[in-house]
Design a protein around this motif. Structure first.
Motif, PDB file in Angstrom:
ATOM      1  N   LEU A 278      22.438 -78.947  -6.104  1.00 20.39           N
ATOM      2  CA  LEU A 278      21.747 -80.165  -6.535  1.00 20.39           C
ATOM      3  C   LEU A 278      20.815 -80.673  -5.449  1.00 20.39           C
ATOM      4  O   LEU A 278      21.112 -80.549  -4.253  1.00 20.39           O
ATOM      5  N   PRO A 279      19.680 -81.251  -5.848  1.00 23.95           N
ATOM      6  CA  PRO A 279      18.826 -81.900  -4.849  1.00 23.95           C
ATOM      7  C   PRO A 279      19.584 -83.024  -4.146  1.00 23.95           C
ATOM      8  O   PRO A 279      20.493 -83.649  -4.719  1.00 23.95           O
ATOM      9  N   GLN A 280      19.204 -83.300  -2.914  1.00 21.93           N
ATOM     10  CA  GLN A 280      19.797 -84.435  -2.216  1.00 21.93           C
ATOM     11  C   GLN A 280      19.403 -85.747  -2.896  1.00 21.93           C
ATOM     12  O   GLN A 280      20.236 -86.623  -3.102  1.00 21.93           O
ATOM     13  N   PHE A 281      18.127 -85.862  -3.203  1.00 13.51           N
ATOM     14  CA  PHE A 281      17.621 -87.085  -3.841  1.00 13.51           C
ATOM     15  C   PHE A 281      16.550 -86.722  -4.854  1.00 13.51           C
ATOM     16  O   PHE A 281      15.697 -85.864  -4.587  1.00 13.51           O
ATOM     17  N   SER A 282      16.592 -87.371  -5.999  1.00 12.65           N
ATOM     18  CA  SER A 282      15.548 -87.236  -7.018  1.00 12.65           C
ATOM     19  C   SER A 282      15.198 -88.639  -7.476  1.00 12.65           C
ATOM     20  O   SER A 282      16.060 -89.372  -7.981  1.00 12.65           O
ATOM     21  N   ILE A 283      13.940 -89.026  -7.311  1.00  9.28           N
ATOM     22  CA  ILE A 283      13.487 -90.363  -7.695  1.00  9.28           C
ATOM     23  C   ILE A 283      12.376 -90.213  -8.723  1.00  9.28           C
ATOM     24  O   ILE A 283      11.431 -89.435  -8.523  1.00  9.28           O
TER      25      ILE A 283
ATOM     26  N   LEU B 230       9.525 -88.369  -6.092  1.00  5.05           N
ATOM     27  CA  LEU B 230      10.006 -88.036  -4.758  1.00  5.05           C
ATOM     28  C   LEU B 230      11.277 -87.207  -4.890  1.00  5.05           C
ATOM     29  O   LEU B 230      12.192 -87.575  -5.624  1.00  5.05           O
ATOM     30  N   ARG B 231      11.321 -86.074  -4.198  1.00  2.00           N
ATOM     31  CA  ARG B 231      12.526 -85.232  -4.232  1.00  2.00           C
ATOM     32  C   ARG B 231      12.785 -84.652  -2.852  1.00  2.00           C
ATOM     33  O   ARG B 231      11.861 -84.215  -2.153  1.00  2.00           O
ATOM     34  N   VAL B 232      14.069 -84.639  -2.478  1.00  2.00           N
ATOM     35  CA  VAL B 232      14.519 -84.009  -1.239  1.00  2.00           C
ATOM     36  C   VAL B 232      15.571 -82.984  -1.628  1.00  2.00           C
ATOM     37  O   VAL B 232      16.551 -83.320  -2.308  1.00  2.00           O
TER      38      VAL B 232
ATOM     39  N   SER C 244       3.884 -81.751  -0.298  1.00  2.00           N
ATOM     40  CA  SER C 244       5.222 -81.272   0.016  1.00  2.00           C
ATOM     41  C   SER C 244       5.268 -80.643   1.394  1.00  2.00           C
ATOM     42  O   SER C 244       4.264 -80.127   1.894  1.00  2.00           O
ATOM     43  N   VAL C 245       6.425 -80.727   1.990  1.00  2.00           N
ATOM     44  CA  VAL C 245       6.680 -80.055   3.266  1.00  2.00           C
ATOM     45  C   VAL C 245       8.020 -79.359   3.171  1.00  2.00           C
ATOM     46  O   VAL C 245       8.909 -79.796   2.427  1.00  2.00           O
ATOM     47  N   GLU C 246       8.180 -78.287   3.901  1.00  2.00           N
ATOM     48  CA  GLU C 246       9.448 -77.579   3.974  1.00  2.00           C
ATOM     49  C   GLU C 246       9.757 -77.321   5.434  1.00  2.00           C
ATOM     50  O   GLU C 246       8.995 -76.636   6.128  1.00  2.00           O
TER      51      GLU C 246
END
Length: 295
Positions: free
Chosen positions: A70-75, A52-54, A150-152
């Motif tokens: 940097l990505p907001q979140f990287s899981i 999961l990445r935001v 994915s969505v943008e």
């Protein structure tokens, strides 16, 4: 006072329009609209694989800052979750980003991928295009048993509630997705067992450009660069962005020096002075070339 590092950078330097690079409202790049079932269990075996990445894309920001964003979140598949924490609102800001890491359980990872799909991260979700400009789009990707979805979404949180460019259904979809992103912020803010800890990168990308003294007297004394000569190879020749990576003992020495400086500190290497942006590489990143996905 603390603030998001990306927002601080955006107001501290001249801006260059990159909004045309974003693809607002693009949903479900992994397949045709509506073709993917919301399967939610990750099947990846590699612990350094993103599940999961935001991240932000495009927007009215300095072009030279894009690779270091940097990505907001990287899981990750092994439960590691990395985000950029708050920084003190000062100028010049710290040289190093405040990356924080928490460890999630397998059940939490599965739940988050399920929540992402339920929030609309799947092919065919219609988020519309709001009547705003120059705002970054938010790209969210999730790996499920059915593959990557994915969505943008342009201006995910900035669109006005009364924006006539959006239908009621699109507004509802955007609210649901915004609530999911907020839940990720809450996850890090409330993490207590175990508590968040500083992220320890195995490699750090160094983005170097010729130093320019702006005369404010805040840069501090030049620091002798302790690793391979700057500036490294071109990452983006058109924008004159150079990059090299440091690791091992050289990385540790570089980080120790950077922790004492700020984002305006001049670094001396090969008889010249350089301005540096430090970009710790995340577990799924190995070299400078991996930063090109930010563009």
């Amino acid at each position: 006072m603390t603030t998001n590092r990306g927002l601080l950078t955006a107001v501290a330097v001249p801006l260059l329009l990159l909004g045309a690079c974003a693809r607002p409202g693009v949903a479900g790049e992994a397949g045709a609209p509506g073709s993917a079932a919301p399967v939610t269990e990750s099947t990846t075996a590699d612990p350094a694989t993103i599940v999961l990445r935001v991240e932000y894309r495009g927007g009215f920001v300095p072009a030279e800052t894009i690779p270091s964003r940097l990505p907001q979140f990287s899981i990750y598949a092994d439960g590691r979750a990395v985000t950029e924490g708050p920084v003190t609102l000062i100028y010049p800001g710290p040289a190093l980003p405040n990356l924080q890491e928490i460890k999630l359980s397998e059940a939490q990872v599965k739940q988050l991928t399920a929540d992402a799909v339920a929030a609309g991260v799947r092919s065919g979700t219609d988020f519309g295009t709001p009547g705003v400009a120059d705002i970054p789009s938010t790209r969210i990707s999730v790996v499920t048993a059915g593959g990557e979805q994915s969505v943008e979404v342009m201006a995910l949180s900035e669109a006005r509630p009364d924006d006539t460019s959006l239908t009621a259904a699109q507004k509802t979809a955007r609210t649901k997705l915004s609530d999911f992103v907020k839940s990720l912020h809450d996850l890090f803010a409330e993490a207590a067992s175990p508590a968040a800890k500083p992220y320890q990168a195995e490699r750090v990308a160094v983005l170097a450009a010729p130093y320019q003294d702006n005369g404010d007297g805040l840069s501090g004394a030049p620091v002798k660069w302790p690793a391979a000569d700057l500036p490294g190879a071109f990452l983006n020749q058109e924008l004159r962005i150079n990059c090299l990576t440091v690791e091992g003992a050289a990385k540790d020495e570089v980080l120790a020096l950077a922790a004492k400086g700020n984002e305006r500190t001049p670094w001396e290497s090969a008889g010249k002075k350089w301005q540096i942006k430090f970009r710790p590489l995340l577990p799924d990143e190995k070299e400078c070339a991996d930063l090109r996905r930010q563009a």
